[in-house]
Design a protein around this motif. Structure first.
Motif, mmCIF file in Angstrom:
data_model
loop_
_atom_site.group_PDB
_atom_site.id
_atom_site.type_symbol
_atom_site.label_atom_id
_atom_site.label_comp_id
_atom_site.label_asym_id
_atom_site.label_seq_id
_atom_site.Cartn_x
_atom_site.Cartn_y
_atom_site.Cartn_z
ATOM 1 N N ASP A 27 -40.186 55.978 36.163
ATOM 2 C CA ASP A 27 -40.824 55.232 35.086
ATOM 3 C C ASP A 27 -40.021 53.962 34.809
ATOM 4 N N PRO A 28 -40.537 52.804 35.230
ATOM 5 C CA PRO A 28 -39.789 51.557 35.064
ATOM 6 C C PRO A 28 -39.603 51.122 33.604
ATOM 7 N N SER A 29 -40.311 51.761 32.670
ATOM 8 C CA SER A 29 -40.160 51.378 31.272
ATOM 9 C C SER A 29 -38.984 52.084 30.586
ATOM 10 N N ILE A 30 -38.355 53.031 31.270
ATOM 11 C CA ILE A 30 -37.214 53.736 30.683
ATOM 12 C C ILE A 30 -36.041 52.772 30.540
ATOM 13 N N GLU A 31 -35.460 52.782 29.359
ATOM 14 C CA GLU A 31 -34.282 51.952 29.098
ATOM 15 C C GLU A 31 -33.032 52.760 29.426
ATOM 16 N N ILE A 32 -32.109 52.142 30.158
ATOM 17 C CA ILE A 32 -30.883 52.826 30.571
ATOM 18 C C ILE A 32 -29.677 52.060 30.034
ATOM 19 N N ILE A 33 -28.845 52.778 29.296
ATOM 20 C CA ILE A 33 -27.574 52.230 28.830
ATOM 21 C C ILE A 33 -26.504 52.806 29.746
ATOM 22 N N LYS A 34 -25.700 51.948 30.349
ATOM 23 C CA LYS A 34 -24.677 52.395 31.296
ATOM 24 C C LYS A 34 -23.305 52.426 30.628
ATOM 25 N N SER A 35 -22.537 53.448 30.987
ATOM 26 C CA SER A 35 -21.164 53.564 30.522
ATOM 27 C C SER A 35 -20.368 54.301 31.585
ATOM 28 N N ILE A 36 -19.044 54.084 31.605
ATOM 29 C CA ILE A 36 -18.247 54.674 32.679
ATOM 30 C C ILE A 36 -17.151 55.615 32.195
ATOM 31 N N SER A 37 -16.981 55.765 30.875
ATOM 32 C CA SER A 37 -15.866 56.585 30.390
ATOM 33 C C SER A 37 -16.298 57.483 29.238
ATOM 34 N N VAL A 38 -15.516 58.514 29.009
ATOM 35 C CA VAL A 38 -15.790 59.479 27.952
ATOM 36 C C VAL A 38 -15.812 58.798 26.584
ATOM 37 N N ASN A 39 -14.748 58.120 26.223
ATOM 38 C CA ASN A 39 -14.627 57.576 24.866
ATOM 39 C C ASN A 39 -15.631 56.471 24.566
ATOM 40 N N LYS A 40 -15.843 55.572 25.520
ATOM 41 C CA LYS A 40 -16.832 54.504 25.311
ATOM 42 C C LYS A 40 -18.231 55.102 25.175
ATOM 43 N N SER A 41 -18.537 56.108 25.975
ATOM 44 C CA SER A 41 -19.855 56.747 25.929
ATOM 45 C C SER A 41 -20.080 57.452 24.593
ATOM 46 N N LEU A 42 -19.044 58.095 24.073
ATOM 47 C CA LEU A 42 -19.159 58.735 22.764
ATOM 48 C C LEU A 42 -19.447 57.706 21.669
ATOM 49 N N LYS A 43 -18.774 56.561 21.739
ATOM 50 C CA LYS A 43 -19.022 55.485 20.757
ATOM 51 C C LYS A 43 -20.464 54.999 20.844
ATOM 52 N N LEU A 82 -16.805 67.742 30.645
ATOM 53 C CA LEU A 82 -16.616 68.842 29.698
ATOM 54 C C LEU A 82 -16.014 68.332 28.392
ATOM 55 N N THR A 83 -15.120 67.361 28.489
ATOM 56 C CA THR A 83 -14.541 66.748 27.290
ATOM 57 C C THR A 83 -15.643 66.071 26.476
ATOM 58 N N PHE A 84 -16.515 65.348 27.162
ATOM 59 C CA PHE A 84 -17.636 64.681 26.494
ATOM 60 C C PHE A 84 -18.536 65.706 25.802
ATOM 61 N N LEU A 85 -18.913 66.773 26.521
ATOM 62 C CA LEU A 85 -19.777 67.808 25.958
ATOM 63 C C LEU A 85 -19.115 68.488 24.757
ATOM 64 N N SER A 86 -17.820 68.771 24.854
ATOM 65 C CA SER A 86 -17.091 69.377 23.735
ATOM 66 C C SER A 86 -17.125 68.490 22.501
ATOM 67 N N ASN A 87 -16.961 67.190 22.713
ATOM 68 C CA ASN A 87 -17.026 66.240 21.593
ATOM 69 C C ASN A 87 -18.412 66.206 20.970
ATOM 70 N N MET A 88 -19.435 66.327 21.788
ATOM 71 C CA MET A 88 -20.799 66.374 21.247
ATOM 72 C C MET A 88 -20.978 67.592 20.347
ATOM 73 N N ILE A 89 -20.531 68.755 20.805
ATOM 74 C CA ILE A 89 -20.664 69.991 20.034
ATOM 75 C C ILE A 89 -19.866 69.888 18.732
ATOM 76 N N GLU A 90 -18.631 69.385 18.812
ATOM 77 C CA GLU A 90 -17.802 69.233 17.611
ATOM 78 C C GLU A 90 -18.484 68.356 16.564
ATOM 79 N N ARG A 91 -19.205 67.330 17.030
ATOM 80 C CA ARG A 91 -19.879 66.395 16.117
ATOM 81 C C ARG A 91 -21.322 66.820 15.802
ATOM 82 N N GLU A 92 -21.719 67.990 16.328
ATOM 83 C CA GLU A 92 -23.070 68.518 16.137
ATOM 84 C C GLU A 92 -24.146 67.531 16.590
#
Length: 153
Positions: A27-43, A82-92
Motif C-alpha cells: 500500500d503506497p499510502s502507508i506512512e513510514i517513520i524510520k529510526s535506527i536505535s532503541v532510544n530514538k525510536s522510543l522518543k 527486547l529492550t525496546f519491547l520492555s520499555n513499551m510494557i513499562e510505559r503501558e
C-alpha cells in the motif's frame, strides 16, 4: 481518512530499504517513520503515540543513534529489540509490534528460543517474530499476513 503509520526500527540499510519497498508494494499510502536505535525510536513513539498504528522492529540494534562527534563508537545491543519491547510494557504502550530479524540465532540463542521469549513476555503487543532472508520471500508473505488485518481493520 487517517493514513496508516508504521514506525520502522531497523539499523541495517539494505534490510530497511527492502522492507520499505515491500510495504510500498502492499500500500503506497502507508506512512513510514524510520529510526535506527532503541532510544530514538522510543522518543518517536512516545511523541507520536496517537498516530502510530504498527511498529516493525529489528531484534539487534544500537541503543542510541551514531554520534558523528564520536565516530562509529556506539553501543550495539544483540537484543535491543527486547529492550525496546520492555520499555513499551513499562510505559503501558500497546501498539502492535512485528519483530523481524535476519539472524537465525543470537548469542547462541536460537530463533525458536527468541520467539518463545517474545511470546512469553510480550504477547500483549508482539504479533510475531519473522526471519528475514533477502534471498527468500517467505518473510514477505508472513509480514503481509500480519499487516493486512491492521491496515484493513
Amino acid at each position: 481518512m487517517k493514513k496508516f503509520k508504521i514506525l520502522l526500527v531497523e539499523d541495517d540499510e539494505i534490510k530497511r530499504d527492502d522492507i520499505i519497498f515491500f510495504i510500498d508494494e502492499i500500500d503506497p499510502s502507508i506512512e513510514i517513520i524510520k529510526s535506527i536505535s532503541v532510544n530514538k525510536s522510543l522518543k518517536i513513539l512516545i511523541n507520536d503515540i496517537e498516530n502510530i498504528d504498527l511498529i516493525i522492529l529489528d531484534m539487534s540494534m544500537p541503543l542510541n543513534d551514531i554520534n558523528p562527534n564520536y565516530g562509529s563508537n556506539f553501543s550495539h545491543e544483540k537484543f535491543g529489540g527486547l529492550t525496546f519491547l520492555s520499555n513499551m510494557i513499562e510505559r503501558e504502550i500497546y501498539v502492535p509490534v512485528i519483530v523481524i530479524t535476519m539472524y537465525d540465532s543470537i548469542q547462541e540463542t536460537s530463533f525458536n528460543d527468541i520467539k518463545t521469549m517474545i511470546n512469553n513476555s510480550f504477547s500483549d503487543i508482539c504479533l510475531d517474530l519473522i526471519y528475514y532472508n533477502a534471498r527468500d520471500n517467505s518473510w514477505k508473505v508472513k509480514l503481509k499476513q500480519l499487516m493486512e488485518p491492521l491496515i484493513n481493520g
